[in-house]
Each structure stands twice: as C-alpha cells, then as structure tokens.
Design an enzyme around this catalytic site. Structure first.
Site, PDB file in Angstrom:
ATOM      1  N   HIS A 438       0.828  -1.217   0.000  1.00  5.41           N
ATOM      2  CA  HIS A 438       0.000   0.000   0.000  1.00  5.41           C
ATOM      3  C   HIS A 438       0.861   1.265   0.000  1.00  5.41           C
ATOM      4  O   HIS A 438       0.774   2.081   0.936  1.00  5.41           O
ATOM      5  CB  HIS A 438      -0.947   0.031   1.213  1.00  5.41           C
ATOM      6  CG  HIS A 438      -2.111  -0.894   1.092  1.00  5.41           C
ATOM      7  ND1 HIS A 438      -2.990  -1.110   2.129  1.00  5.41           N
ATOM      8  CD2 HIS A 438      -2.547  -1.660   0.059  1.00  5.41           C
ATOM      9  CE1 HIS A 438      -3.914  -1.981   1.739  1.00  5.41           C
ATOM     10  NE2 HIS A 438      -3.664  -2.333   0.488  1.00  5.41           N
ATOM     11  N   TYR A 595       2.956   1.480   4.833  1.00  2.00           N
ATOM     12  CA  TYR A 595       2.787   1.074   6.234  1.00  2.00           C
ATOM     13  C   TYR A 595       2.084  -0.273   6.367  1.00  2.00           C
ATOM     14  O   TYR A 595       1.858  -0.717   7.485  1.00  2.00           O
ATOM     15  CB  TYR A 595       1.971   2.155   6.975  1.00  2.00           C
ATOM     16  CG  TYR A 595       2.613   3.519   6.883  1.00  2.00           C
ATOM     17  CD1 TYR A 595       3.539   3.938   7.828  1.00  2.00           C
ATOM     18  CD2 TYR A 595       2.332   4.370   5.817  1.00  2.00           C
ATOM     19  CE1 TYR A 595       4.156   5.171   7.735  1.00  2.00           C
ATOM     20  CE2 TYR A 595       2.947   5.607   5.709  1.00  2.00           C
ATOM     21  CZ  TYR A 595       3.856   6.005   6.667  1.00  2.00           C
ATOM     22  OH  TYR A 595       4.477   7.225   6.561  1.00  2.00           O
ATOM     23  N   HIS A 596       1.748  -0.905   5.237  1.00  2.00           N
ATOM     24  CA  HIS A 596       0.885  -2.089   5.297  1.00  2.00           C
ATOM     25  C   HIS A 596       1.459  -3.285   4.542  1.00  2.00           C
ATOM     26  O   HIS A 596       0.891  -3.726   3.543  1.00  2.00           O
ATOM     27  CB  HIS A 596      -0.498  -1.759   4.704  1.00  2.00           C
ATOM     28  CG  HIS A 596      -1.187  -0.606   5.348  1.00  2.00           C
ATOM     29  ND1 HIS A 596      -2.191   0.115   4.721  1.00  2.00           N
ATOM     30  CD2 HIS A 596      -1.035  -0.039   6.579  1.00  2.00           C
ATOM     31  CE1 HIS A 596      -2.612   1.064   5.528  1.00  2.00           C
ATOM     32  NE2 HIS A 596      -1.923   1.005   6.660  1.00  2.00           N
ATOM     33  N   PRO A 597       2.565  -3.879   5.002  1.00  2.00           N
ATOM     34  CA  PRO A 597       3.046  -5.070   4.294  1.00  2.00           C
ATOM     35  C   PRO A 597       2.082  -6.238   4.477  1.00  2.00           C
ATOM     36  O   PRO A 597       1.565  -6.445   5.576  1.00  2.00           O
ATOM     37  CB  PRO A 597       4.400  -5.354   4.965  1.00  2.00           C
ATOM     38  CG  PRO A 597       4.319  -4.703   6.302  1.00  2.00           C
ATOM     39  CD  PRO A 597       3.387  -3.539   6.162  1.00  2.00           C
ATOM     40  N   MET A 598       1.861  -6.981   3.415  1.00  2.00           N
ATOM     41  CA  MET A 598       0.958  -8.149   3.501  1.00  2.00           C
ATOM     42  C   MET A 598       1.164  -9.055   2.294  1.00  2.00           C
ATOM     43  O   MET A 598       1.788  -8.648   1.305  1.00  2.00           O
ATOM     44  CB  MET A 598      -0.508  -7.683   3.593  1.00  2.00           C
ATOM     45  CG  MET A 598      -0.977  -6.895   2.403  1.00  2.00           C
ATOM     46  SD  MET A 598      -2.607  -6.141   2.664  1.00  2.00           S
ATOM     47  CE  MET A 598      -2.148  -4.475   2.951  1.00  2.00           C
TER      48      MET A 598
END
Ligand SMILES: Cc1cc2nc3c(=O)[nH]c(=O)nc-3n(C[C@H](O)[C@H](O)[C@H](O)COP(=O)(O)OP(=O)(O)OC[C@H]3O[C@@H](n4cnc5c(N)ncnc54)[C@H](O)[C@@H]3O)c2cc1C
Ligand code: SF4
Length: 660
Positions: A438, A595-598
């Site tokens: 993101h 800020y959103h590793p996935m």
C-alpha cells in the site's frame, strides 16, 4: 520564547558516541547548511546541538540501521566531488554547500537525491522535536480535549517476562506464537481462552504508558519502531516501510484506523476458492474484534482542524467519506498515535487482546527473537529463540520451546524470512513473493489561517470516492518533523519560512491498492531484503491520489499545495492540478512511504499457488501455521489491521478445535 545560546544541548540521556570524527563533520556541515541560524525561526541546528541529538538517537539503534545512516553521510559527502571544483561536501564553504544541497534535490543521480532526502528527514526530525523549536511554532503536544483533572485511568499492567528474569530456559506448551502484533495477540487470546497452554515470544520490548509520557515522539520512534523507523524497500523508488517492534507489534505505533475489508475484496478471495472468507462468513469475526478493541467513528470533539479541512473540501466536491472508525476508548486528541498513545486510549494489542490472553493463562515473553523453527520428523515442534538484553540488544541466552503447534505471526516481512532462512514451505515457490505494501504519498497544503492541525486525532477523516480504483485518502497530520510532514514539503526553505508556517498546514495521506510485486528474502542471521518496484499503473494511482488531495485542499480554501514532484514543488490553484495528472512522471519521481506489508505467505485454495491453506496451515509442514498479515491473498485496499485480526481469530479458532 526568548532563545539564547546558553540553551544549547548536545543530546539525550544515555548518549553514546557512534559516529567517527569524519562522519560527525559531515553531519555537522549538513545540519548547518539545511538549518542555518536566523530567518523565520532564530536558532540554527548548530546552536541547538541537533547533530549531537541525532548521534544520541542513533546510539539507541542496532548496528545495521546505523550503518545505513553512515553510508548515506559518506555517500552524500562524496557526491560533491562531482561538482566544480571537485571537493567533499563538508569541505565546501557555506554558500557552495547550500548550492550543492539545492542542486541535489533535483539531481538525476538517484543515490545523491535519495541520500539527501533520507538525511534531511533525520535532521528535520531532530530539530523539530527539540522542545525549544516546537514551542517557537506553538506546538505543545497538548490534547484537544483537556484531560480529566483526576488523570487517566490506571495503566494496564501486563505480565511480561524478559531478560534478566529469563536467560536460558526450556519450555513446553500446547502452542508457541512468534510475534505479538495484530495476528499474534488475537491468536493468543483465542487459543488461551480455549483452554490451551500458550506461549508468545516477542522480539521487541514491553511498553508501558510511563515510557511514552516521559519521551519525545522522536525518541519513541527510535524505541518502538524496528531500526528506528529506518526500514526501506530496495527498488524504484526507494520506499520507507516502517514497522513496530514491541509487545503489541505494529499496533502500538499505528494510527488506529479500522476499516473492515470491503465486500468486493472478500468476495474475490472467496471466488478464488478460499472457503469461509465471504462477507457473511467474516461479519461475526469483525463484530467480535470491534467489541474487544472499541471500534467507533472519531468523535466530533477530537476530529481536529485537519479532519475539518478535509471534510469541508470533500463535501464541497460532493465526494464520499466520513470520520474514520478507530480502536479507541477515551481519546483526547493528542495526535501522537503513531508514537504510542500517552493516555492508553488507543486499544493496541498490549492494552486489549494481550491482557485477555494473559488473564486466560498465556505466557508472554519480550526481548526474545525467534531464530529458527524446530523441525522434528518433518513436523514443526516449536522454536529456538535468542534472549536479548533490552539495553544493548545483545544476546544473553537461549529459549527452547517445544509445542504441539507453532504459529508464525512475525508480520509480513519477518514471517516469510523465517521460512526462507530454513528453506521451508518451498513447494509452491511463493514464500516471500506477492508482497503488497500500500504505497502512498503525503500531500501537504498551506492555508491563510492558522490551523494547528496537530491537535486532534492524527488520522481522522477518510475519502473513499475512488476506492474502487485503488485510491483511498486519509486526513493524517503527525507532530512537527515526523511522518508525512517531514517528507512532504519541498525543504523548509533556507530561512525556515516553510517550517515557520507549519501551524498553517494541513495534510492528507494516500493508500494505493497495489499489485503484489514485492519480494522478501532472508539476509544473514536475522536481517531481510525487501525488493519492490512500483508499477506504472500503481504510480498513476499515486498521482491520482495527490491530485485528489490537492482538489480537496483547494475546495477547502488552501493557498498552496505541495505535490512533491520534481520541478513542481508547489501549485497555487485548482487549474494547476492538471500538471500533476498530465505530467510525464516516472515511478522514481515519487516520494513514497508504505505502512501495510501483507501477502508474502499468502493463503489459497491449493498448494500449487499458495503457502498456507484457508485456515493458515502451512501446506508443506504439519503443525506449522501463519496467522498474520502475510496470509492476505491480495491487497485489502484499506488499512489492514482488523482484517488481520478477524482472520487470525477465525484461523486460531479452527486450530483450537483441532488441538482440544
Ligand atoms: C506508522 C504505522 C501506522 C499504521 N496505521 C494503521 C492504521 O491506522 N490502521 C491499520 O489497519 N493498520 C495500520 N498500520 C499497519 C498495521 O499496524 C499492521 O498491518 C498490523 O499491525 C500487522 O499485523 P501483523 O500481526 O502482521 O504484524 P505486526 O503487528 O507488525 O507484529 C509482528 C510482531 O512480530 C515481531 N517479530 C518479528 N520477528 C520476530 C522474531 N523473529 N521473533 C519474535 N518476534 C518477532 C515484531 O517485533 C512485531 O512486534 C500502520 C502501520 C504503521 C507502521
Ligand atoms: S489515540 Fe491518538 S489522538 Fe487519541 S489520545 Fe491517543 S494519541 Fe491522542
């Protein structure tokens, strides 16, 4: 406030010399050049001892991130040898240094531009968080809603064990969980409440409210974030990817925004063959999470001026949005949520799920870094962890945990690294691949009237007008010198005039639903390498986010907007927004953070294309599970914490059934 040179300080308590004399000279020269004395804010960086403060902050880090800063210092110093006459940066006179810095901002040589950008963020962060500077722009860190004179409720006392209470030990449990963030904490609660004996191992320190109240936000950044927030992707462009490292994981430092996964995304996951993740299946899990962590829309009294501006602009344009839903109880609007909440209002895992898990008998360990998964007879049988000294980060002992089930919840960067280091779960060849982050840009605008936008909830109002196109906007305003604000102004001006106007600024962050093109690999004993290059499609979404943010700001009456594009430092009217949309920008032109590793150990319907099954079980290794952001099959298009929590609760309930 009257300022005198007698106020000079050199650092923070516990200062350690970590730079060489040469590096200190380069840092000093850069501080003096970026923030000389005089101008709109009288003290210069040299007057305040900013370089010494930076060195003291670096002293709190492990050697790897320090090495990065040292490399940036030496690298930037040497770039000036390309100038006329060739000379190292720190040896130039003040005027020549200033010219070199200005030219470096738009240099076509990426390492030169990026080294300056990284160092500038550090210098501005240290300077702006000096209380004497903060008070000159009117920042006092006070909450928007006054605190109850009787003070906040008593702090939550979480029973956490770490060095020196534990040095070398062998433990037996039903389940061992690696990591205590959004996934690990919810899993611990679910499993412990099902009557299982649960052990949680967390690499980071335990966090207590007093640690937060007693330290400046910049210091909390260096304490609660992995590598002091200096984690980046390698690729084009380099993207800042900060992560929490504490009991409670990244939830301790996140903004508290809680979006449920959009139905379209859940529907797509279900259609790919993943059972029981459709909107109706997931609704009860989301309801339960909401209840435990107190999810509610930002109350009007703490929305703050930043949220007001964004709401005004969005309403003027007729765009959909609203106050953000957040996990809060008793929020006073200090606006420092990403550096730990000073009144325990944000219901991060160490204040919500972990106390419940502990009350149900789960044992929580801090400062324990899992080094390897124990494999016996082809099955996962527990883990081996290093016990770390919280003061030095050095290894002091070892913890061996034997368990019937091993759950990885170390986050979407470190879970795949643990698997990759031992060559586990390789049959699908998907470990560490498909990483979504993101990426997004911060867009700042200046208004005539003072807003003091730092007062109020840090992330307050969303605009989802183009969510279907992969663009979500969120009004986000961090304290001076930190977060988006640091990287979203075209420098502060030699006379610090832009920084002096900080009380007149508002800011929006964008989140892009990106393609899973990133890749994580293990590096050495405990490091990682994160590769990520923004696609042209995703770059177009980022630009659309900047353009939309600018339109919102102009609709709300902004005087100037800073799109942070090369050759386009500011725009002054809505007509000029077309320069953002129509420019021929390359991905490497964008200033991004994520800020959103996935997605790096994704779940799927078959072992051919996924690492775990629909219930988080690693296809290749019996008794091994992944319950964190790694399992998301694709971008969830919104801030992911409650998606991770709801999935973790669902997967852990299945595991509890199978073990009971
Ligand atoms: C500044 C910031 C703001 C954010 N804001 C929001 C927001 O407002 N809303 C939202 O939904 N999301 C937000 N996020 C993202 C959100 O917090 C994460 O998506 C979520 O916490 C991820 O959960 P996780 O369980 O996958 O990992 P984490 O919560 O990161 O937990 C992983 C834990 O594992 C530990 N660990 C790693 N390796 C090991 C090891 N080898 N041994 C032991 N422990 C280990 C880590 O130290 C960490 O504590 C934000 C993130 C950041 C950085
Ligand atoms: S949640 Fe954020 S805005 Fe609310 S009190 Fe805590 S730090 Fe302040």
């Amino acid at each position: 406030m009257e300022w005198t040179t007698d106020d000079r300080v050199s650092g923070v308590p516990g200062e350690v010399a970590v730079l060489s004399a040469y590096e200190r000279r380069v840092l000093g020269a850069l501080c003096e050049t970026l923030l000389p004395p005089g101008g709109a804010i009288a003290p210069g960086a040299a007057d305040l001892g900013t370089a010494g403060y930076i060195e003291a902050l670096l002293g709190r880090l492990e050697s790897r991130p320090r090495w990065l800063v040292r490399a940036m210092l030496a690298g930037f110093d040497l770039t000036a040898l390309l100038g006329r006459p060739p000379e190292m940066f720190h040896r130039l006179d003040a005027e020549a240094r200033h010219r070199w810095v200005e030219a470096s901002r738009t240099s076509t040589l990426r390492p030169r531009r990026e080294a300056l950008a990284g160092l500038e963020v550090l210098v501005e962060l240290a300077y702006a968080s000096d209380p004497r500077v903060a008070s000159l722009i009117g920042y006092d860190g006070a909450p928007l809603v006054p605190l109850d004179p009787a003070g906040p409720p008593p702090p939550v006392e979480l029973p956490v064990i770490g060095y020196p209470e534990v040095v070398d030990a062998r433990i037996v449990a039903d389940v061992v969980i690696v990591g205590s963030g959004a996934g690990g904490a919810v899993a611990a609660d679910t499993l412990a409440r099902a009557g299982l004996d649960v052990v949680v191992l967390e690499e980071g320190p335990a966090v207590h409210r007093s640690d937060i109240v007693d330290h400046r936000p910049a210091e909390r950044l260096f304490e609660l974030y992995r590598d002091g927030g200096l984690t980046f992707t390698l690729g084009s462009p380099v993207i800042s990817l900060p992560m929490g490292r504490a009991v409670g994981g990244t939830t301790v430092v996140n903004s508290g925004t809680c979006f449920r996964t959009p139905d379209t995304v859940l529907g797509a996951w279900e259609a790919s063959g993943i059972t029981s993740v459709g909107p109706d299946d997931m609704a009860p899990w989301f309801d339960a999470v909401d209840e435990v962590i107190g999810v509610q829309p930002v109350p009007e009294e703490v929305l703050g001026a930043n949220g007001d501006v964004v709401r005004r602009g969005a309403e003027e344009l007729g765009w959909s949005g609203g106050p953000i839903r957040r996990n809060i109880r008793g929020c006073h609007g200090h606006g420092v949520c990403a550096f730990g909440c000073p009144v325990d209002a944000k219901q991060a895992m160490h204040l919500s799920y972990l106390p419940r898990a502990a009350a149900a008998g789960a044992r929580l360990f801090s400062g324990t870094r899992v080094r390897r998964i124990r494999i016996e007879g082809g099955r996962a049988a527990g883990v081996v962890a290093d016990v770390l000294d919280p003061e030095t980060g050095r290894r002091r002992g070892g913890l061996h945990v034997s368990a019937r089930a091993t759950v990885l919840a170390a986050g979407a960067i470190f879970t795949p690294a643990l698997l990759a280091r031992q060559h586990l779960a390789r049959s699908s060849r998907q470990v560490g691949r498909n990483l979504v982050i993101h990426p997004g840009a911060g867009t700042t605008a200046r208004f005539d009237e003072p807003l003091r936008a730092w007062r109020g909830t840090m992330q307050s109002y969303y605009v989802d007008e183009k969510l279907a196109g992969g663009v979500l906007l969120e009004a986000t305003f961090p304290p001076p010198g930190l977060g988006y604000s640091a990287g979203s102004l075209p420098g502060w001006g030699r006379d610090k005039s832009l920084f002096a106007l900080y009380p007149h600024m508002a800011s929006i962050g964008s989140i892009i639903g990106d393609a899973g093109v990133g890749r994580v690999g293990a590096l050495g004993r405990s490091g990682v390498a994160i590769r990520y290059s923004l696609t042209r499609d995703d770059a177009a979404k980022v630009l659309e986010g900047i353009a939309m943010a600018a339109e919102i700001f102009f609709a709300a009456g902004a005087v100037e907007v800073y799109p942070m594009l090369p050759g386009l430092p500011s725009i002054r009217s809505v007509a000029e927004v077309r320069y953002v949309r129509e420019g021929r920008w390359r991905p490497s032109d964008l200033h991004l953070s994520a800020y959103h590793p996935m997605g790096s150990a994704r779940m799927g319907a078959s072992p051919a294309g996924s690492v775990v099954d629909p219930h988080g079980r690693v296809w290749d290794v019996p008794d091994l599970f992944v319950f964190d952001g790694s399992v998301l099959p694709s971008s969830c298009h919104v801030n992911p914490q409650i998606t991770i929590m709801a999935l973790a609760a669902r997967m852990a309930a299945r595991l509890a059934d199978s073990l009971s």
